[in-house]
Structure formats: C-alpha cells, structure tokens
Design a protein around this motif. Structure first.
Motif, short mmCIF file in Angstrom:
data_model
loop_
_atom_site.label_atom_id
_atom_site.label_comp_id
_atom_site.label_asym_id
_atom_site.label_seq_id
_atom_site.Cartn_x
_atom_site.Cartn_y
_atom_site.Cartn_z
N PRO A 12 0.82 -1.22 0.00
CA PRO A 12 0.00 0.00 0.00
C PRO A 12 0.85 1.26 0.00
CG PRO A 12 0.09 -0.92 2.21
CD PRO A 12 0.78 -1.91 1.30
N LEU A 13 0.30 2.31 -0.61
CA LEU A 13 0.93 3.62 -0.50
C LEU A 13 0.82 4.10 0.94
CD1 LEU A 13 -0.48 5.50 -3.63
CD2 LEU A 13 1.87 4.73 -3.29
N PRO A 14 1.73 4.96 1.37
CA PRO A 14 1.62 5.55 2.71
C PRO A 14 0.50 6.61 2.72
CG PRO A 14 3.49 6.49 1.56
CD PRO A 14 2.96 5.39 0.68
N LEU A 15 -0.73 6.13 2.56
CA LEU A 15 -1.88 7.01 2.39
C LEU A 15 -3.10 6.30 2.96
CD1 LEU A 15 -3.15 9.58 1.12
CD2 LEU A 15 -3.35 8.28 -1.02
N SER A 16 -3.80 6.97 3.86
CA SER A 16 -4.98 6.40 4.49
C SER A 16 -6.11 7.41 4.44
CB SER A 16 -4.68 6.01 5.94
OG SER A 16 -5.81 5.41 6.55
N PHE A 17 -7.32 6.93 4.20
CA PHE A 17 -8.45 7.84 4.02
C PHE A 17 -9.37 7.85 5.23
CE2 PHE A 17 -7.17 6.44 -0.24
CZ PHE A 17 -6.79 7.68 -0.75
N LEU A 25 -12.25 11.32 -2.17
CA LEU A 25 -11.78 10.77 -0.89
C LEU A 25 -10.94 11.83 -0.20
CD1 LEU A 25 -10.70 7.19 -2.03
CD2 LEU A 25 -12.50 7.70 -0.38
N TRP A 26 -10.94 11.80 1.13
CA TRP A 26 -10.13 12.72 1.93
C TRP A 26 -9.23 11.92 2.86
CZ3 TRP A 26 -14.97 13.77 0.25
CH2 TRP A 26 -15.19 15.03 -0.33
N ASP A 27 -7.94 12.30 2.88
CA ASP A 27 -7.01 11.58 3.73
C ASP A 27 -7.10 12.08 5.18
OD1 ASP A 27 -5.50 13.93 3.89
OD2 ASP A 27 -3.99 13.26 2.44
N GLN A 28 -6.25 11.52 6.03
CA GLN A 28 -6.29 11.83 7.46
C GLN A 28 -5.99 13.30 7.73
OE1 GLN A 28 -7.31 9.67 9.63
NE2 GLN A 28 -7.09 7.69 8.61
N ILE A 347 2.77 7.33 -6.91
CA ILE A 347 3.15 8.43 -6.02
C ILE A 347 2.92 9.78 -6.69
CG2 ILE A 347 5.11 9.51 -4.85
CD1 ILE A 347 6.17 6.61 -4.39
N ALA A 348 3.29 9.89 -7.97
CA ALA A 348 3.11 11.16 -8.68
C ALA A 348 1.63 11.51 -8.81
CB ALA A 348 3.76 11.09 -10.05
N ALA A 349 0.81 10.50 -9.12
CA ALA A 349 -0.63 10.75 -9.23
C ALA A 349 -1.20 11.21 -7.90
CB ALA A 349 -1.34 9.49 -9.73
N ARG A 350 -0.80 10.53 -6.84
CA ARG A 350 -1.23 10.94 -5.49
C ARG A 350 -0.87 12.39 -5.21
NH1 ARG A 350 2.63 9.15 -0.88
NH2 ARG A 350 3.76 10.76 -2.05
N ASP A 351 0.34 12.76 -5.58
CA ASP A 351 0.79 14.13 -5.32
C ASP A 351 -0.02 15.16 -6.12
OD1 ASP A 351 2.66 13.10 -3.60
OD2 ASP A 351 4.34 13.26 -5.00
N HIS A 352 -0.61 14.72 -7.23
CA HIS A 352 -1.46 15.61 -8.03
C HIS A 352 -2.94 15.45 -7.67
CE1 HIS A 352 1.69 17.25 -10.55
NE2 HIS A 352 2.17 16.04 -10.78
N GLY A 353 -3.23 14.74 -6.58
CA GLY A 353 -4.60 14.62 -6.11
C GLY A 353 -5.45 13.65 -6.90
N LEU A 354 -4.81 12.71 -7.59
CA LEU A 354 -5.54 11.74 -8.41
C LEU A 354 -5.17 10.32 -7.95
CD1 LEU A 354 -7.35 11.24 -10.95
CD2 LEU A 354 -5.21 11.09 -12.26
#
Length: 405
Positions: A12-17, A25-28, A347-354
């Motif tokens: 998993p990515l270091p990302l939790s919703f 979706l909104w992260d922590q 990771i790049a997509a996550r950084d762009h909010g996707l």
C-alpha cells in the motif's frame, strides 16, 4: 500506527483515508483526492451514496444474519432482479469474486460429470485473472501470483485471448473432454485487454455447437462498468454462467454466480453452500445499488463519459513517447506505457490529487465511479498528464503538457 501485525501481502501507499463522498476521498490530513480507481471497480455509485448509507443503517438495525437455513427475502429480491437484467435463470450468492468463480468451476465439473467425462477440462485464457484461491489461481495466468503454490488443482487448457483459431485447434485435440470455456470479456488485471469485435459471439456459437458451457467472469466488467449492465450485452449474447462481485455491493462484500436453468439445476441441497453468502445486509445493498444505477441513468453516463475520456486522453497523449496505446470500453480504460514505472506513477498521481491503478507494471488502469461528470473527466485527463510529466522529469525523459480543456 504500525502495520507490523498485518501479513505482508500488499504494497500500500503511505496514504490512508478518513472519509469519502461521491467521486472524492479525503485523507487523514483533510486533503482531497479524485478517485479514478473506485476501490478497483467497486464503488460504482460513488462513496457514501446516501441511499446506500440509509439501506445499510436501516438493515443493520433490523437483521444482519440468519444463515441459509432459512429463506432470505432480500436474497430472493436481488436474485430476481439480476436474472431479469441478465437473461439467466438462477443465482447463488457468495462473499467475493473468487468464490463466485469457484462456484462456476464447480458447475463446470458437475456438467462434465453428468456428461460422463471422467476428467473434464475447462478452457481458460492466457493472461487471465480469476482470483487467488487455489482453484481460481489454476484458472489464472501469471507466474508471480502462482509462485510457490504448485501443484495447483484442476484441469485447464490455456489459449491466447481473442484467438479463435487456437480454440479450434484445442477442440480438435481435447474436444471430447472439454466441458466449458471461462474468460473475462475484457481482461482487467492484464491491462484492460479488449477482445476483437465479434469474439464473444463466435465463442457463443462454438460452445453451442460443441455442447460446452460459456462462462463469463464479469466481476470487473459487470454492474454497468462498460456502459451496459454486463459486457456480454454489447454483442447480443447470453452466457451459460456468469460471475459477479465488486460493483454489486459498492463496498459491501458480495459475489454471485448466475446460470441457466439446465446448469443451475446441477446443484442439489448439500452440493454447495456459504455461511454468509446472500445475507440480508449484502443483498439489500445490492438491490439498492441496482436501483440507483437505473434511476440515475448511470449506464448511459458510463458510456458517454467513457467515450469522452478516451477521446480526451487520445487527444492529449497521442504523440507522447511513453504511451503505447489507450484502450477501453465505458469507464474501464487502460493507458499502456512503454516502460514499467508503477511506484513512480502511483506516487506522482497521489501528489497531483488523483488516485489511479497501475497493473502489470506499465498500464495505467482508470476505473472511476459511474457517476463522474464532464468536469471530472477533464480533471482525470489533466491529472494523468501531470503525473506523466512528473514521472518523466524524475526519469529525465521528454515532456507531456496537457492542453487547456
């Protein structure tokens, strides 16, 4: 919070919703993301749909479980609706897609046994994925998911997906032992691979002629994902067996195996079962999901927005040096890249909010909720292009700049 107590089966990515609503979706930390993977084609009507929430809440306060020792009203309602939509006759409810495919494989065995075939064979496709139980792994392809589990059970013959000549050759050699053909109408895990036009119709004709079962794994393609209720409807056929899961429960675990009467009746009391399969909560949610898709016109929306997304992606990325092909049907779209870059892409997509998925290392798989609108299509296109640009900069490759929508 540590994950040390979890078995190491995911990356998993270091990302939790913390919450979700519709396509977001909104992260922590409260950051918002556009969800273009929908839990891998699961949340088809979006996160926290108010009618799904209401159905879960009310049913949880009434009745969650009685077991299949008793009749379950919501189970019967959902079965009736699914048979009406599909043209198939009977349903067995499971808890997952892998279980639904196991059910289909058991039906194939029984079908062969009733025909007097001592060792029945099932034809499956190269690069297929049907689940992670031992039986469904046997029917799947890909050394990574099978490593260490040999010998696998079951008798299967693999042929190239979309290759009718290869199937005919197998029929000449093993025709008397073959009981069924199992395939995904669109191969999802292998990179959104579409069959040639007319392939399913040709398979239907061959299965009719040879008295084989045509079994379709619609776990990812079903429940509106391709712009029809089921992908087989694009070619005007009906299979003998079909499996469903993912989008049917919008996040509540449920699977289903549907079959024509002559196949379904091979099961008799005690020949198959499931403790939790078809419980009141899961089946009520399934009924609610189907109602939402109908009432909100989400089949039409999936078709229209899928076509728009394909057109826009091809327009923006047609000359991109890393993009090999963009393909898909409805809101099931793959962007095949020339080189593997899974981790960087995610990771790049996550950084762009996707939020996206990358399968087989180098195919971006887009599976957004069926509720997306024109603006969100543009957000996906922009996010994918920005993601590719970031990855290229990290790797020192050429640029990708999206035009203004």
């Amino acid at each position: 919070m540590t994950a040390a107590c979890l078995m190491n089966t995911y990356q998993p990515l270091p990302l939790s919703f913390a919450k979700g609503l519709g396509t977001r979706l909104w992260d922590q930390a409260g950051r918002e993301y556009l969800d273009a993977v929908a839990g891998v084609a699961v949340t088809n009507v979006g996160h926290s749909h108010p009618r799904v929430v209401a159905a879960i809440s009310e049913q949880a306060g009434l009745l969650l479980h009685t077991s299949n020792l008793y009749s379950i009203d919501w189970q019967q309602r959902l079965a009736q609706k699914l048979t009406q939509l599909s043209g198939l006759d009977q349903v067995f409810f499971n808890n997952s897609g892998a279980e639904a495919n196991e059910t289909a494989l058991k039906l194939a065995r029984l079908y062969g046994w009733h025909k007097g075939i001592e060792q029945p064979l099932v034809v499956v496709m190269e690069n297929a994925f049907h689940g992670r139980t031992l039986g469904t792994l046997s029917a799947s392809d890909g050394p990574a998911v099978r490593l260490g589990y040999q010998p696998l059970p079951g008798n299967f013959i693999k042929v190239p997906f979309g290759d009718l000549a290869a199937l005919d050759k197998v029929a000449e050699t093993y025709g008397q032992r073959i009981s069924a053909v199992l395939l995904e109408p669109i191969q999802g895990e292998s990179g959104v691979q579409l069959a040639p036009p007319g392939y399913l119709k040709a398979l239907r004709e061959r299965c009719n002629r040879r008295a084989w079962l045509l079994m379709l794994d619609e776990i990812q393609t079903g429940i509106g994902r391709t712009g029809q209720w089921f992908a087989f409807q694009h070619e005007g056929i009906v299979p003998d067996v079909m499996t469903l899961a993912k989008g049917l429960g919008n996040g509540i675990p449920i699977g289903a195996c549907l079959a024509r009467n002559n196949v379904a009746q091979l099961f008799t009391p005690g020949s198959h079962g499931s403790t939790f399969g078809g419980n009141p909560l899961a089946c009520r949610v399934g009924c609610t999901v189907l109602e939402i898709i109908e009432e909100q016109g989400l089949l039409t929306n999936a078709k229209r927005q899928g076509e728009r997304l394909l057109v826009r992606l091809r327009a923006e990325l047609s000359d991109h040096p890393e993009v090999v092909q963009i393909r898909g049907q409805g809101l099931m779209i793959g962007i095949e890249l020339a080189h593997p870059c899974r981790d960087l892409m995610l990771i790049a997509a996550r950084d762009h909010g996707l939020l996206i998925n990358v399968t087989r290392g180098k195919t971006i798989r887009l599976l957004p909720p069926l509720t997306i609108d024109d603006r969100e299509v543009e957000m996906i296109v922009r996010g994918v292009c920005q993601t590719l640009k970031s990855v290229q900069q990290a790797q020192g490759v050429s640029d990708c700049t999206p035009a203004q929508a």
